[in-house]
Structures are given as C-alpha cells and as structure tokens.
Design a protein around this motif. Structure first.
Motif, mmCIF file in Angstrom:
data_model
loop_
_atom_site.group_PDB
_atom_site.id
_atom_site.type_symbol
_atom_site.label_atom_id
_atom_site.label_comp_id
_atom_site.label_asym_id
_atom_site.label_seq_id
_atom_site.Cartn_x
_atom_site.Cartn_y
_atom_site.Cartn_z
ATOM 1 N N ASN B 350 0.855 -1.175 0.000
ATOM 2 C CA ASN B 350 0.000 0.000 0.000
ATOM 3 C C ASN B 350 0.896 1.231 0.000
ATOM 4 O O ASN B 350 2.113 1.140 0.221
ATOM 5 C CB ASN B 350 -0.892 0.009 1.229
ATOM 6 N N GLU B 351 0.265 2.365 -0.200
ATOM 7 C CA GLU B 351 1.064 3.583 -0.323
ATOM 8 C C GLU B 351 0.310 4.759 0.284
ATOM 9 O O GLU B 351 -0.906 4.870 0.141
ATOM 10 C CB GLU B 351 1.313 3.839 -1.821
ATOM 11 N N VAL B 352 1.048 5.600 0.968
ATOM 12 C CA VAL B 352 0.495 6.893 1.380
ATOM 13 C C VAL B 352 1.491 7.954 0.951
ATOM 14 O O VAL B 352 2.689 7.683 0.841
ATOM 15 C CB VAL B 352 0.271 6.971 2.911
ATOM 16 N N ARG B 353 1.001 9.150 0.707
ATOM 17 C CA ARG B 353 1.932 10.193 0.268
ATOM 18 C C ARG B 353 1.439 11.565 0.705
ATOM 19 O O ARG B 353 0.245 11.785 0.927
ATOM 20 C CB ARG B 353 2.104 10.140 -1.242
ATOM 21 N N VAL B 354 2.394 12.440 0.791
ATOM 22 C CA VAL B 354 2.074 13.804 1.154
ATOM 23 C C VAL B 354 2.997 14.733 0.367
ATOM 24 O O VAL B 354 4.161 14.382 0.124
ATOM 25 C CB VAL B 354 2.226 14.019 2.686
ATOM 26 N N LYS B 355 2.450 15.862 -0.038
ATOM 27 C CA LYS B 355 3.287 16.795 -0.784
ATOM 28 C C LYS B 355 3.766 17.892 0.157
ATOM 29 O O LYS B 355 2.967 18.631 0.726
ATOM 30 C CB LYS B 355 2.511 17.396 -1.952
ATOM 31 N N ALA B 356 5.073 17.942 0.328
ATOM 32 C CA ALA B 356 5.651 18.959 1.196
ATOM 33 C C ALA B 356 6.353 20.008 0.335
ATOM 34 O O ALA B 356 6.456 19.854 -0.883
ATOM 35 C CB ALA B 356 6.661 18.294 2.139
ATOM 36 N N GLU B 357 6.827 21.041 0.989
ATOM 37 C CA GLU B 357 7.545 22.071 0.234
ATOM 38 C C GLU B 357 8.789 21.497 -0.423
ATOM 39 O O GLU B 357 9.256 21.972 -1.455
ATOM 40 C CB GLU B 357 7.960 23.212 1.175
ATOM 41 N N LEU B 372 0.301 2.837 7.531
ATOM 42 C CA LEU B 372 1.356 3.580 6.838
ATOM 43 C C LEU B 372 1.291 5.062 7.166
ATOM 44 O O LEU B 372 2.309 5.735 7.301
ATOM 45 C CB LEU B 372 1.251 3.352 5.323
ATOM 46 N N GLU B 373 0.063 5.551 7.296
ATOM 47 C CA GLU B 373 -0.088 6.965 7.677
ATOM 48 C C GLU B 373 0.543 7.228 9.029
ATOM 49 O O GLU B 373 1.195 8.244 9.256
ATOM 50 C CB GLU B 373 -1.577 7.322 7.731
#
Lengths: 170, 382
Positions: B350-357, B372-373
């Motif tokens: 599974n995958e989690v993602r976040v967009k940071a600066e 995963l979160e």
C-alpha cells in the motif's frame, strides 16, 4: 585480550570448515586443502575473531576456487584416513553408487537455492551462530532466521522433487 | 498480537532467539505459548528443519584435522614471497593468473560551488601468480583483463617507469590517502567503474573491474548523479584475503538540503571487487551530526537508491526494515518532480503520500493505509 588457543580452535573448527567447504567445492580433498589454507592464513594474521574470520576466508577461497584453477601441489597429506571414502567402499559397489546418487541429489538441491540462501544454510550447518552469519553476510540477525527458513524449505522441496530421493522416506 | 514469522520459528528451533532483541525474543516465546496456529507452524518448521539437516548430512565428510605442528610446518614451507618484479619487467597477461587488489574510497567535501567532490584512498595492491604473492605493473594503461576471475580490481599506474608507491606487497594492510582534490573523474565505462585520481606526482587510473550487477547502488551514487557520495573512505586491505569488500556509507546531497534529512551516513552498498577489503565510512561529519536520522523510528535503513536511472537526481528511495519484521520504502522526490517517476507499486504493498515544500514524500509498505499513515507521521511529526 585473551590468547587464542589455536590447538583447540583448530581441533574443533577444522571439521566444520571442511564440512562447509565441501558443499562448495564438492571435493573432500580440496575442501580439506582449502580449510588448511584458511588456517595457515589465520595463523599468519592472528585475527581477533578467528572462527568467523576462518569462515569468511574459507568462503572466499571457495569462491576463488570456482573462478580459477589454482596450480599448486598438495603440500601436506591432510588426513591420515579418509573416512568417507573408506566407509563408502566398505559397502561395496552398490553402496558406492547409492552414496554417489545421494551426493548428487544433495548437490543438485543445494544448487537450486539462491547464493545467499545457500550460504546462510551452509554456514549454519557448519556451526556458525546467527550473529556470526549475520556479520559475515552483512544482514540482520532476524534476517538470518528468515533466510534459513526459506532455504530449508527450498532444499527439502528441491531434494524431494528429484523423484527417488525423498528425505521423508529416507 | 501478530503471529510469529517463519524466521523467528526457525530461530526458536535453532536456539538462536537469544541473539534476537530481548523484547522480540520474549514476544515470540509468549506468543508460541498461547497461539495454537503458530504452534502448528512450529511443528511444521521443525519437520522442515529436521529434513534439511538430514539432507545435508548425506553429503557431509568427516574430517580429522592434522596436527597443528604439521600445519605450522606447512605454513613455513609455503610462505616464501618472491622478489618484486621490475615495473616494466613483465607484461600482465591472461595466462598469468593474476589477481589484483586495491581499496578505493572516496572522501566528500563541499567545493567552491557547493557541490561535493571526492577524494580517493588507495590501499596497497597485491598480485598473486600461481598462488604466490608478487607484484607486477606494466605502466600506464596496461590492463589485466580480469574477466576470467570475475569481479576483480585493476590498477593502472602512469608512474613513468618507476615503481608506484601505492603498489606495495610488503604492506599487508593499511591505507594510502590521495588528497581530496586528487580525484579528477569518476565514471562508469561499460562494466567498469573508473576512478581517476592524482596522487603526488603520479596519475592513478583505477579501474575497478566488476560487473555492475554486483554493485547496484554504487553506480548511481558515484557515477550517474554524483549527488550522493560517501563522506569518507577508509580502505583496508589484506593481501591474503580473497575478496575486497566495499562498504559505502553515503549521504544524499539532496536529502541534506531537507529540513529533516539524513543525519548519519546510510550504508548503501557492500560488494566484492577483488582481493582485500575496502570500507568507505563517514568522516567526522559534525556538519550533519545533529540532524535526525531519516528513518522511521524503530526502523533501520537497509538500502538507499536514487529514483529512476537517469543522470538527473530526482529523488531517493530508502528501504527501511523493522528488525525481524517487514520493510517499508520511503521515497522522497525533489521539488517539482511528479509522481509519474515512481516505480510501480507491488501488489502486496500500500502507499500513502504527502506533498511537502521539499517535494513529494511517499511511504510504501505491506501494511494498511492507516498503518502507513501512522508511520509517515512518525517520520515527519507535525
């Protein structure tokens, strides 16, 4: 630092080393030669952890052995008796054949494993601890168990798949 | 409570749980006491273990050791080192059974442009012929085509007819450092990693001949991107050892720019090159000492690689393992880099993602999205 009892180390480790090497070069005499070579190097180097060092060097020697034919004389008659050969021939030609077949089946089964699985299995079988194996092969201790579990399963499966050879049947 | 994995079951049977972390060993034992399913699996593992042992025993020679005196006598007889061969005295050849050894490491420092440059540490080189240690060099660009030996290391010295100081058979171990400004080039040439460096008045051409599949990590690190480089190299070499072990502990320049960057060097690669031992380890990296390790607490970084295979640095993937358990991947993409560069997601992940600066942060693993979160939160709290 405590002094190494080379006599004791030699007596206890040599058979393990030969056992380990034999499954790599599949020649008892050669395995003994290489084990001796490893010990000679250990005597020269006086490593801090001689047992682990010996297995590392032995593995490297075996790897080299596969790469190149080393031309050298046999400098020492390593064994006063070759128990394996003696015991095989005592059983007569049929026993010899049987022994060769079994030997070949084991070899085939081992060759079906990945290099890492095989290395871990053989090191364990030669008496190395999980920690020693982990250090030698640069893996976590926990991964040694996982690798061993997989290697053993595959070895048994591969051996049994060779038809006549079923370890469960003996 | 999660079940005991096969590895731990075999460790239990092998009496090796003592070598596990205490808490994990206790958990395994306690779980086996109460879990019928795992107890059944334990019995199955016991049978496999027994069968495997029986199979191996079928091809187990019994070997008595000769006496230690015999061994010492053998050592005395067989350890005569022949005299050194003049530089131009002989040619290296395929038939010569030559094995070379060299240790190579790289030292990182920021140069005037802020990029990282490398320095090379060379260990002595040993050549053995027919089992005897000896040294040959045949000047610039003389090559031992080491293919027959598999992975090997080749050193070429343009020492203008003089013996090269790096090649020293008398040294059984040690290291020679080339000034950090010495490295002039690091590149990959087909199956070789080529490091060019200067040492004093001599120019070293150090060709590490090794199939690249043995060094999957070093190539993008040192060759393609040059954005991740070891911070220090120490070469340890032992002519009687058979293989060079090269451990590369490296930092990602890209990651260093991140607020939560790699602090310590990450073991990136270890591989065999030839004879000897090479270890590249971090220098005194006070610069980064206080930065937190870029791994999820409790996880150990086991592998670091760059995203994609191109020359442009676009991000890193670190594989991190919860000891004795599962692994996750943390992928950090450079700012502006889209998700289309990501490798495909395995079916069991599974995958989690976040967009940071600082760009996308992706976490993949064989756990639920919620788990995963949680891990992601632990990696980047707040």
């Amino acid at each position: 630092m405590s002094r190494i009892d080379w006599n004791d180390l030699y007596r206890t480790t040599f058979p393990d080393l030969v056992r380990f090497l034999h499954r790599k070069v599949w020649d008892v005499e050669r395995a003994r030669d290489l084990a001796q070579e490893a010990f000679v190097r250990a005597l020269e180097h006086n490593p801090k952890k001689p047992r682990a060092w010996l297995f590392q060097v032995a593995a490297n020697l075996a790897r080299d052995e596969a790469r190149t034919a080393i031309r050298r004389k046999k400098h020492l008659v390593l064994l006063k008796s070759d128990r394996e050969a003696t015991s095989a021939s005592q059983g007569g030609p049929e026993a010899d054949l049987d022994s060769k077949e079994r030997h070949g089946a084991v070899r085939n089964a081992l060759s079906s494993l990945s290099e890492k699985d095989r290395e871990v299995l053989l090191l364990w079988d030669a008496g190395q601890s999980y920690s020693e194996i982990a250090k030698q092969l640069d893996m976590a201790v926990g991964a040694v168990g996982t690798t061993l579990a997989r290697a053993r399963k595959r070895l048994v499966t591969a051996y049994n798949q060779q038809g006549e050879h079923d370890v469960a049947r003996g | 409570m999660s079940h005991v994995d096969d590895g731990a079951l075999h460790a239990y049977l092998d009496g090796a749980l003592e070598e596990y972390p205490i808490a994990e060993a206790r958990r395994v034992r306690e779980h086996l006491d109460v879990c019928a399913e795992c107890s059944e699996r334990l019995e199955s593992a016991r049978r496999v273990r027994s069968d495997a042992h029986a199979i191996l025993s079928m091809a187990a020679p019994i070997a008595d050791a000769p006496s230690i005196e015999e061994l010492k006598s053998y050592a005395e007889r067989t350890r005569k080192i022949p005299p050194r061969v003049p530089v131009h005295g002989r040619r290296l050849s395929w038939a010569a059974s030559v094995i070379l050894a060299i240790g190579v490491g790289w030292v990182m420092r920021p140069d005037d442009t802020g990029f990282v440059s490398e320095s090379v540490i060379l260990a002595p080189i040993a050549i053995t012929e027919s089992g005897n240690p000896m040294v040959e060099t045949d000047g610039l660009n003389e090559r031992n085509l080491g293919g027959v030996y598999g992975p090997s290391v080749l050193a070429d010295a343009s020492s203008q007819g003089q013996e090269h100081s790096v090649i020293d058979p008398a040294r059984e171990e040690g290291e020679v450092e080339i000034p950090r400004s010495g490295v002039t080039d690091v590149e990959r040439e087909r199956s070789r990693l080529v490091v060019r460096a200067e040492s004093g008045n001599a120019v070293e051409l150090i060709n590490i001949e090794t199939p690249m599949d043995l060094i999957p990590d070093i190539e993008p690190l040192l060759v393609a991107h040059r954005r991740i480089v070891p911070s220090r190299g120490i070469a340890q070499w032992d002519p009687l050892e058979t293989l060079v072990e090269l451990e590369v502990e490296a930092k990602s320049e890209g990651l260093m720019d991140r607020p939560r960057s790699v602090s310590g060097p990450t073991l990136v690669s270890q591989f065999s090159l030839g004879r000897g031992s090479v270890r590249v380890v971090p220098e005194d990296d006070g610069r980064f000492k206080d930065e937190p390790l870029q791994s999820v607490p409790g996880f150990e970084v086991t592998r670091t690689e760059n995203v994609g295979g191109g020359r442009k640095f676009i991000g890193t993937i670190t594989t991190q393992r919860l000891e004795g358990d599962y692994s996750i991947q943390v992928i950090l993409l450079e700012p502006g880099v889209g998700l289309d560069v990501l490798p495909s997601l395995g079916t069991s992940l599974n995958e989690v993602r976040v967009k940071a600066e600082t760009g996308w942060v992706i976490l993949r693993g064989p756990r639920s999205g919620q788990e995963l979160e949680t891990l992601l939160m632990r990696l980047f709290p707040g």
